[in-house]
Motif scaffolding. Structure first.
Motif, mmCIF file in Angstrom:
data_model
loop_
_atom_site.group_PDB
_atom_site.id
_atom_site.type_symbol
_atom_site.label_atom_id
_atom_site.label_comp_id
_atom_site.label_asym_id
_atom_site.label_seq_id
_atom_site.Cartn_x
_atom_site.Cartn_y
_atom_site.Cartn_z
ATOM 1 N N TYR A 136 0.843 -1.206 0.000
ATOM 2 C CA TYR A 136 0.000 0.000 0.000
ATOM 3 C C TYR A 136 0.877 1.254 0.000
ATOM 4 O O TYR A 136 0.578 2.238 -0.680
ATOM 5 C CB TYR A 136 -0.910 0.011 1.227
ATOM 6 C CG TYR A 136 -1.926 -1.121 1.267
ATOM 7 C CD1 TYR A 136 -2.625 -1.509 0.129
ATOM 8 C CD2 TYR A 136 -2.179 -1.804 2.462
ATOM 9 C CE1 TYR A 136 -3.555 -2.544 0.168
ATOM 10 C CE2 TYR A 136 -3.108 -2.838 2.507
ATOM 11 C CZ TYR A 136 -3.789 -3.205 1.361
ATOM 12 O OH TYR A 136 -4.706 -4.225 1.401
ATOM 13 N N LEU B 42 -2.902 5.148 -4.592
ATOM 14 C CA LEU B 42 -3.729 5.275 -3.393
ATOM 15 C C LEU B 42 -3.476 6.659 -2.795
ATOM 16 O O LEU B 42 -2.382 7.215 -2.946
ATOM 17 C CB LEU B 42 -3.347 4.209 -2.354
ATOM 18 C CG LEU B 42 -3.546 2.734 -2.728
ATOM 19 C CD1 LEU B 42 -3.028 1.830 -1.616
ATOM 20 C CD2 LEU B 42 -5.021 2.440 -3.006
ATOM 21 N N LEU C 121 -8.728 -0.331 2.963
ATOM 22 C CA LEU C 121 -7.673 -1.239 2.508
ATOM 23 C C LEU C 121 -7.710 -2.509 3.339
ATOM 24 O O LEU C 121 -7.721 -2.450 4.569
ATOM 25 C CB LEU C 121 -6.297 -0.579 2.647
ATOM 26 C CG LEU C 121 -6.108 0.729 1.886
ATOM 27 C CD1 LEU C 121 -4.677 1.238 2.052
ATOM 28 C CD2 LEU C 121 -6.418 0.556 0.405
#
Ligand code: TPP
Ligand code: MG
Length: 1011
Positions: free
Chosen positions: A270, A279, A296
């Motif tokens: 991430y 993101l 997430l």
């Protein structure tokens, strides 16, 4: 020339019925075109023509019984005879293969030569058990001379010959699978990274920071959320080097490498996606908060993040197994000509603790046997698992090296970082390597939890020579001596070598530090795994350790750091990924749906079989045989069978579509003359997995997700003993759901009382209940061939034409009986799919009525019981075939929820209620599964509801005795039915009492669950 086509050798069978004529006089046919289908009581097989030409006359008709040698057809042959044509073709293939292998051998030789540069002299490792060090030195020097003069391969050959000689002379001492505890690749042989190391380090530091910040911020807000910092901290370099230089994404020019990320390192993925601009901060802040859309997920879950994650890996052991079968399936698709060979790789990141799972090592033999050089394992050897060291008293890297080398893998150890290079080079006597070999992982871990002085004392201090070796280094210098897995140069060299390896899979064993950089509270300590909070001092340390450009204030606020889009870091990270084709991970699908076969393709299964008896397993084989004639569907079918094809009557597929074998068939099978000969083929279609349910399921998942991983829709059909299905591989089935795999699971020889003789471990009375736990698994327990046909066709339509992310579990039985035609009622097909339909009604007396619900094997007992009730007790009944209690329950739950949420609106009726709401009398339901199976629909009807089932352990006996034992035979159905009616005060209880006596039902017999 006129030729005769005779019935070939069909094994042990005689007088087998012709059930289909596939050609007629005047038809043009080619070699291998099927001409007739024959069926024994166990299996149906197509007989292919062995001659091309025009059919003159067909000599058999449907219903004839034929044996080996009987005349089927006369054909006017257009070409050479069968024997002339076939034999040279096979021979030609063999020659081609032999030539190809010669070429490969030559190439290997060339490669071996070019490795000459890698050699270095072999230093003498001091060993107390050495009785004559001088003699040892002599031998070693001779070996060094051979290496210098003729290369490593020659040296290796000589050693092997020496060992062989010793073995022949009685010295049966196993040759160790281990090499010294140093890097496999020597410094001078390392291929250098073309990357900008400074900028890559800065990027890596930012990813490290943001990954940790994400976990800490989430836990500051909600301490219950959890998360992991230590795993990714240890693996950051391993991922970064791959991301910057190796892993090619899928795009319109290339299929993409497939990367299985270690589940607990998800925060790192991430954090990178954040720098890549995929993101945003808000999304990072919703780590582990998924209920609101856009959160997430804790770990890689394609179901929850369907555009991001590709492979669920967090249940330890599934990742390695799935990756092996993925790599093998990729080769299968290539060998079958369904995808191009683009040199794509499968990479799998695994924890060293995870390697203890039997699944992790369970399939490594297959990977080597199948020469999966498209597969690379990277084991992050941070020496720790959750509670403590993986091998405190041993060395996990050495242990894994032994296992993988023993299995035939290419093993690359990345143990020491570049700072060690000069120390190892100066280790003239080999004492340093000896200390490295002798030190156990518990010590290695403890050293990295302390400091340089401790390492000097406890490690180098083990011997005066090694103490001397570092005498000029400060404690700080000693502390800086890094581990291989944190050194981008070493990692790059290992990845480079792994990527180029041919003929075997590669495992990289990279030594790292758990919680690398986390300081006193988190680095290399036993509690690292669960550290999810860092106090302010730890955070400041972490910032300084990796030079993250944040002020103290920003650190206190745990701010993320993302440089400007125009910064060199962001430009670099994007440029790297663009040059490798795009971002990873990313889940996309460009496959085209498969055109479902015409609606009437299974119409032959909607008519009665008359006197002819068959099992639903055989009906399924007929379905598959028919599908193999549909040009859209045929190439996409992937039959998967773990060594039970003969049990299920599917051996006819061996010859027809071949068994996949990457090396083809190097032998003439014992049964080569037979129609169902064991034919292995490089482009074979059947995955005959051997006795390996977990492997078969992994293949099924690979095939069922080919639509996203290879952009080709496939139809996997995995057929197993129903008891060895969900019960055995439940966790993989759960992962299949998460992966959104599409395909059919067939639980054959199903049922607790239907599989008669096999006994307790074989008789399944609960697989439907396990199947019902998987939300996107649709399950059915059909009784008759037309039910199976309707269900199967709808499965094809929903999954492979409409691309719904569901999969089917269907049970089939091995009990032979005749099958009626499909009821005329138009609603029947809808009912079959929704879960129930009325199959029969007895309505002669119009006094007392009961609703009988039967499922699978027990439906026929219900029908027989209903007849007795009518004829002997004047009880009317409606009999319902329940194809899926699971589907009925799902519908019931949904409707009930709707009604509760909408008290003001008109109430809806569940399908159960629609069927039974206005019927007369109480309900009695039964299946060949536990009562819980039919009890599932109890809440969705307001009527009195009773259920019978097969609760308890199975045991071997005849079907009749088993059904009596579990009280689901027609006699018990009659007796219980009368009891139910008595209890409901619809008849006098004496009728029930009489029936109990009449059928010798022992009221004192304990519940089968207690026997
Ligand atoms: C089948 C299964 N059992 C237990 C766990 C719980 N678990 C999560 S991580 C972990 C330790 C992992 O250690 P390792 O594989 O060495 O990974 P590391 O974090 O050290 O890289 C455990 C036991 C799990 N995820 N899956
Ligand atoms: Mg570990």
């Amino acid at each position: 020339m006129s030729e005769k086509l005779l019935v070939p050798d069909i094994g042990e069978f005689e007088k087998v019925e012709v059930i289909e004529l596939l050609v007629k006089a005047g038809d043009q046919i080619n070699i291998n075109d099927p001409v007739v289908t024959i069926e024994s009581d166990k299996s149906s097989v197509e007989i292919p023509s062995i001659i091309s030409g025009t059919i003159e006359s067909v000599k058999v008709k449907v219903g004839d019984k034929v044996s080996k040698g009987d005349l089927l057809l006369n054909i006017l042959s257009s070409e050479k005879t069968f024997s002339e044509k076939i034999i040279p073709k096979d021979t030609e293939n063999i020659i081609k293969e032999a030539e190809a292998s010669l070429i490969i051998e030559k190439e290997e030789n060339i490669q071996q030569k070019s490795y000459k540069k890698e050699q270095q002299t072999i230093s003498h490792v001091v060993n107390e058990s050495d009785i004559d060090p001088l003699e040892t030195q002599d031998w070693l020097e001779s070996l060094s001379a051979v290496v210098k003069k003729d290369g490593n391969q020659r040296a290796h050959y000589l050693i092997k010959e020496l060992i062989n000689k010793a073995y022949k002379e009685g010295g049966n001492i196993p040759y160790t699978q281990n090499t010294p505890y140093i890097n496999t690749i020597l410094p001078e042989a390392e291929v250098k990274s073309p990357g900008d190391q400074n900028i890559e380090r800065r990027i890596r530091s930012l990813i490290r920071w943001n990954a940790a910040a994400m976990v800490v911020r989430a836990n500051k807000k909600f301490p219950e959320l959890g998360g992991h910092i230590g795993t990714f901290a240890s693996a950051a370099t391993l991922y970064d080097v791959g991301m910057n230089h190796f892993w090619r994404a899928k795009n319109n020019k290339f299929g993409g490498d497939l990367v299985y990320f270690q589940g607990h390192s998800a925060p790192g993925m991430y954090a990178r996606a954040f720098l890549e601009g995929r993101l945003n901060e808000r999304q990072l802040d919703s780590f582990r908060q998924e209920v609101k859309l856009g959160g997430l997920s804790s770990y890689p879950h394609p179901w929850l993040m369907p555009k991001f994650w590709q492979f669920p890996t967090v249940s330890m052991g599934l990742g390695p197994m799935l990756a092996i079968y993925q790599a093998r399936y990729m080769k299968y698709l290539i060998n079958r000509g369904l995808i191009k060979d683009e040199g794509r790789k499968v990479w799998a990141f695994l924890g060293d603790g995870e390697m203890d799972e039997p699944e992790s090592l369970g399939a490594i033999g297959l990977a080597a046997r199948e020469k999966l050089d498209n597969l690379i394992f990277v084991v992050n050897c941070n020496l720790q698992r959750l509670d403590g060291p993986v091998r405190g008293n041993g060395k996990i890297i050495q242990e894994l090296e032994g296992s993988f080398r023993g299995a035939g893998w290419n093993v690359i150890k990345v143990i020491w970082g570049s700072y060690w290079d000069s120390l190892i080079a100066n280790d003239k006597t080999g004492q340093l390597v000896k200390v490295m070999n002798d030190t156990v992982d518990g010590e290695y871990q403890a050293m990295k939890a302390r400091d340089g002085a401790y390492v000097r004392e406890k490690f180098f201090g083990k011997h005066p020579e090694t103490r001397e070796l570092v005498s000029r280094l400060s404690d700080k210098d000693i502390w800086r001596l890094n581990r291989g897995g944190h050194d981008p140069h070493k990692v790059f060299a290992a990845y480079d070598k792994a990527s180029k390896n041919q003929g075997s899979p590669t495992v990289i064993l990279a030594k790292t530090i758990k919680g690398y950089g986390m300081g006193k509270t988190g680095e290399s300590v036993n509690t690292t795994h669960q550290t999810k909070k860092l106090d302010i001092d730890d955070l400041l340390y972490y910032r300084d350790r990796f030079d993250v450009p944040l002020t103290d204030e920003q650190v206190k606020n745990i701010q993320y750091f993302k440089p400007d889009d125009k910064s060199p870091e962001i430009k670099y990270i994007k440029e790297r990924r663009m040059s490798l084709g795009g971002f990873i991970p990313e889940r996309t699908t460009y496959s085209k749906p498969i055109k479902a076969p015409p609606k009437d393709i299974f119409d032959f299964m909607k008519v009665s079989t008359g006197e002819k008896k068959m099992s639903t397993t055989m009906a399924l084989v007929r379905i598959l045989t028919n599908l193999l004639r549909d040009k859209n569907v045929a190439p996409r079918l992937v039959p998967i069978i773990p060594d039970e094809a003969r049990t299920f009557g599917m051996e006819g597929f061996f010859q027809k579509i071949g068994i996949y074998a990457h090396e083809g068939q190097k032998y003439e099978p014992e049964d080569s003359a037979q129609l169902s000969s064991y034919r292995e083929d490089k482009s074979g279609q059947v995955l005959e997995e051997g006795i390996n349910e977990a492997g078969a399921m992994s293949s099924w998942i690979a095939a069922g997700t080919a639509y996203t991983n290879h952009d080709i829709e496939m139809i996997p059909i995995y057929i197993f003993y129903s008891m060895f299905g969900f019960q055995r591989i439940g966790d993989l089935a759960w992962a299949a759901g998460d992966s959104q795999a599409r395909g059919f699971l067939i639980g054959a020889t199903a049922g607790r009382t239907t599989l008669a003789g096999e006994g307790l471990q074989h008789q399944d009375g609960h697989s439907h209940l396990i199947a019902s736990t998987i939300p996107n698994c649709i399950s059915y327990d059909p009784t008759f061939h037309y039910e199976l046909a309707v269900i199967f066709r709808e499965g094809l339509r929903r999954m492979h034409e409409k691309n719904e992310n569901i999969f089917y579990y269907i049970t089939t039985m091995n009990e032979n009986y005749s099958h009626p035609e499909i009821p005329k009622d138009k609603k029947c097909e809808e009912g079959i799919l929704k879960g129930m339909y009325k199959i029969k009604e007895f309505n002669r007396f119009k006094k007392t009525k009961i609703q009988l619900l039967g499922s699978g094997a027990i439906l026929r007992e219900m029908l027989a019981g209903a007849e007795i009730l009518q004829n002997e007790y004047q009880i009317d009944s409606e009999i319902w075939s329940v194809t899926s209690f699971n589907e009925l329950r799902r519908d019931g739950m949904e409707i009930e929820r709707y009604n509760l949420l909408n008290p003001d609106k008109e109430q809806k009726f569940s399908f159960v209620e629609q069927c039974l709401g206005t019927t007369e009398g109480p309900i009695m339901a039964a299946s060949d599964y536990m009562r819980m199976n039919s009890d599932q629909i109890r809440p969705y009807t307001s009527k009195s509801f009773y259920s019978l089932g097969t609760d308890g352990y199975g045991r071997s006996d005849t079907r009749k005795n088993l059904r009596k034992f579990f009280e689901v035979d027609k006699e018990h159905i009659v007796a219980y039915g009368l009891s139910v009616l008595a209890k409901e005060q619809l008849i006098a209880s004496k009728y029930a009492e009489e029936a109990i006596k009449k059928y010798n039902i022992d009221g004192n017999k304990p519940m089968p669950t207690k026997l």
